[in-house]
Motif scaffolding. Structure first.
Motif, PDB file in Angstrom:
ATOM      1  N   LYS A   1       0.831  -1.202   0.000  1.00  0.00           N
ATOM      2  CA  LYS A   1       0.000   0.000   0.000  1.00  0.00           C
ATOM      3  C   LYS A   1       0.872   1.262   0.000  1.00  0.00           C
ATOM      4  O   LYS A   1       0.591   2.226  -0.710  1.00  0.00           O
ATOM      5  N   VAL A   2       1.936   1.241   0.807  1.00  0.00           N
ATOM      6  CA  VAL A   2       2.838   2.393   0.897  1.00  0.00           C
ATOM      7  C   VAL A   2       3.544   2.607  -0.437  1.00  0.00           C
ATOM      8  O   VAL A   2       3.650   3.739  -0.929  1.00  0.00           O
ATOM      9  N   ILE A   3       4.035   1.520  -1.035  1.00  0.00           N
ATOM     10  CA  ILE A   3       4.715   1.631  -2.329  1.00  0.00           C
ATOM     11  C   ILE A   3       3.774   2.201  -3.382  1.00  0.00           C
ATOM     12  O   ILE A   3       4.154   3.074  -4.172  1.00  0.00           O
ATOM     13  N   HIS A   4       2.540   1.723  -3.379  1.00  0.00           N
ATOM     14  CA  HIS A   4       1.546   2.219  -4.343  1.00  0.00           C
ATOM     15  C   HIS A   4       1.298   3.718  -4.141  1.00  0.00           C
ATOM     16  O   HIS A   4       1.243   4.478  -5.125  1.00  0.00           O
ATOM     17  N   GLU A   5       1.168   4.145  -2.892  1.00  0.00           N
ATOM     18  CA  GLU A   5       0.928   5.569  -2.609  1.00  0.00           C
ATOM     19  C   GLU A   5       2.103   6.426  -3.067  1.00  0.00           C
ATOM     20  O   GLU A   5       1.909   7.504  -3.643  1.00  0.00           O
ATOM     21  N   LEU A   6       3.332   5.954  -2.816  1.00  0.00           N
ATOM     22  CA  LEU A   6       4.513   6.706  -3.237  1.00  0.00           C
ATOM     23  C   LEU A   6       4.560   6.847  -4.757  1.00  0.00           C
ATOM     24  O   LEU A   6       4.903   7.903  -5.301  1.00  0.00           O
ATOM     25  N   ARG A   7       4.180   5.784  -5.456  1.00  0.00           N
ATOM     26  CA  ARG A   7       4.183   5.822  -6.922  1.00  0.00           C
ATOM     27  C   ARG A   7       3.095   6.767  -7.447  1.00  0.00           C
ATOM     28  O   ARG A   7       3.346   7.594  -8.327  1.00  0.00           O
ATOM     29  N   MET A   8       1.892   6.645  -6.874  1.00  0.00           N
ATOM     30  CA  MET A   8       0.776   7.481  -7.328  1.00  0.00           C
ATOM     31  C   MET A   8       1.010   8.958  -7.022  1.00  0.00           C
ATOM     32  O   MET A   8       0.605   9.843  -7.779  1.00  0.00           O
ATOM     33  N   ASP A   9       1.655   9.228  -5.889  1.00  0.00           N
ATOM     34  CA  ASP A   9       1.928  10.620  -5.501  1.00  0.00           C
ATOM     35  C   ASP A   9       3.144  11.207  -6.223  1.00  0.00           C
ATOM     36  O   ASP A   9       3.441  12.395  -6.041  1.00  0.00           O
ATOM     37  N   LYS A  10       3.824  10.361  -7.010  1.00  0.00           N
ATOM     38  CA  LYS A  10       5.087  10.787  -7.639  1.00  0.00           C
ATOM     39  C   LYS A  10       6.014  11.398  -6.587  1.00  0.00           C
ATOM     40  O   LYS A  10       6.602  12.473  -6.765  1.00  0.00           O
ATOM     41  N   ALA A  11       6.121  10.653  -5.473  1.00  0.00           N
ATOM     42  CA  ALA A  11       6.788  11.170  -4.276  1.00  0.00           C
ATOM     43  C   ALA A  11       8.280  10.875  -4.242  1.00  0.00           C
ATOM     44  O   ALA A  11       8.955  11.239  -3.272  1.00  0.00           O
ATOM     45  N   VAL A  12       8.803  10.207  -5.273  1.00  0.00           N
ATOM     46  CA  VAL A  12      10.209   9.794  -5.248  1.00  0.00           C
ATOM     47  C   VAL A  12      10.960  10.429  -6.412  1.00  0.00           C
ATOM     48  O   VAL A  12      10.524  10.353  -7.568  1.00  0.00           O
ATOM     49  N   THR A  13      12.090  11.049  -6.093  1.00  0.00           N
ATOM     50  CA  THR A  13      12.976  11.552  -7.142  1.00  0.00           C
ATOM     51  C   THR A  13      14.372  10.970  -6.953  1.00  0.00           C
ATOM     52  O   THR A  13      14.758  10.588  -5.841  1.00  0.00           O
ATOM     53  N   ILE A  14      15.118  10.889  -8.054  1.00  0.00           N
ATOM     54  CA  ILE A  14      16.512  10.431  -8.027  1.00  0.00           C
ATOM     55  C   ILE A  14      17.375  11.571  -8.531  1.00  0.00           C
ATOM     56  O   ILE A  14      17.210  12.039  -9.673  1.00  0.00           O
ATOM     57  N   ASN A  15      18.254  12.041  -7.658  1.00  0.00           N
ATOM     58  CA  ASN A  15      19.122  13.183  -8.003  1.00  0.00           C
ATOM     59  C   ASN A  15      18.310  14.365  -8.534  1.00  0.00           C
ATOM     60  O   ASN A  15      18.688  15.033  -9.496  1.00  0.00           O
ATOM     61  N   GLY A  16      17.142  14.583  -7.915  1.00  0.00           N
ATOM     62  CA  GLY A  16      16.310  15.728  -8.261  1.00  0.00           C
ATOM     63  C   GLY A  16      15.403  15.532  -9.451  1.00  0.00           C
ATOM     64  O   GLY A  16      14.701  16.463  -9.857  1.00  0.00           O
ATOM     65  N   GLN A  17      15.380  14.327 -10.033  1.00  0.00           N
ATOM     66  CA  GLN A  17      14.555  14.092 -11.220  1.00  0.00           C
ATOM     67  C   GLN A  17      13.579  12.944 -10.980  1.00  0.00           C
ATOM     68  O   GLN A  17      13.872  12.008 -10.228  1.00  0.00           O
TER      69      GLN A  17
END
Length: 290
Positions: free
Chosen positions: A27-43
């Motif tokens: 559920k947490v992983i899904h929320e992070l993906r849907m919220d576009k909550a993760v960036t890598i080196n600012g992207q």
């Protein structure tokens, strides 16, 4: 929440880190993906992109609405970083509040978090009895709590207690493996019970004091049942000194139990963490026996 990719994780992608290394709930992983909550080196990159050593992941977390009530109380911080906090609990302070009491360790930690500009949500990973002193671990955000809770459950966080037990314990090392359940004749007391929860306590006698009829012992737990050390030591005929609830002597004003040390591998930096809690009692309980 910022995390630098360590050498051991190079070549993995975000999906693999979240599922296999930190074991975030689906559920947490899904929320992070849907919220576009993760960036890598600012992207915002594809979650399947292989990560390199030194890459920086930034996770933007949803803020919880269930915040704690901050109370200004003295607080001894033993360790702190961006992910977790360890504090030294004094005797006479509950770990968490109840309906009528807001002078708990949780309230004190909430006040500290608010003072540094963080949300006043004190997420304790384990707890101590009101009259037990020593180190208590807190997570500083929801994801840290998920990971630390799992580590505690998997016994990857080693908790070491020091205790003064009544009597001279003859076996220098031992294991107490008997289940613990509620005592139906007392509202707060626990007892050894065949229908209780599985519980194991390991102990090591550090020193014996024949004149005082005391044994200084070190304990570690495979489980974390309520009053576990207190019940187990009473069961073998060596209750904690000062622990009147479980038959201990009146040598001290409280049960002589101190959460001395925490040891674990930090889940996000992979650094070995060792946290030692100084003794807090005044008048002192342990110092003259060391």
């Amino acid at each position: 929440m910022n995390i630098l990719i360590q050498k051991q994780w190079a070549g993995m992608n975000i999906e693999e880190l979240f599922r296999n290394i930190w074991e975030f709930p689906k559920k947490v992983i899904h929320e992070l993906r849907m919220d576009k909550a993760v960036t890598i080196n600012g992207q915002e990159l594809n979650w399947k992109t292989p990560l390199k050593h030194g890459d920086e992941i930034v996770i933007t977390l949803r803020e919880t609405l269930d915040l704690d009530f901050p109370t200004s109380l003295p607080l001894e911080i033993l360790y702190e970083d961006d992910y977790l906090l360890a504090v030294n609990k004094p005797e006479g302070m509950a770990t968490h509040p109840n309906e009528n009491e807001r002078n708990s360790l949780v309230n004190a930690v909430a006040f500290y978090l608010k003072s540094i500009g963080a949300a006043p949500k004190a997420r304790h990973i384990h707890r101590l009895d009101k009259d037990t002193t020593g180190v208590v671990l807190f997570a500083k955000n929801a994801l840290s709590k998920v990971v630390l809770d799992r580590m505690l459950n998997d016994r990857k966080i080693k908790r070491t207690y020091w205790a003064l037990a009544d009597g001279i314990i003859k076996n220098k090392k031992g294991e107490i493996a008997v289940p613990i359940g509620r005592d139906r004749h007392h509202p707060t007391r626990r007892r050894v019970s065949k229908t209780g929860q599985y519980a194991i306590t390991h102990y090591n006698v550090l020193e014996t004091f024949f004149k005082e009829n005391l044994s200084l012992i070190e304990c570690s737990l495979d489980t974390g049942r309520t009053h576990q050390i207190r019940v187990h030591l009473s069961y073998i005929g060596h209750p904690l000194s000062g622990d009147k609830l479980y038959g201990g002597s009146s040598n001290f004003q409280r049960q002589a139990l101190h959460a001395r040390k925490l040891e674990f591998i930090h889940p996000f930096t992979l650094v070995k963490i060792q946290i030692i809690a100084p003794f807090l009692d005044n008048p002192p309980i342990f110092e003259k026996y060391l």
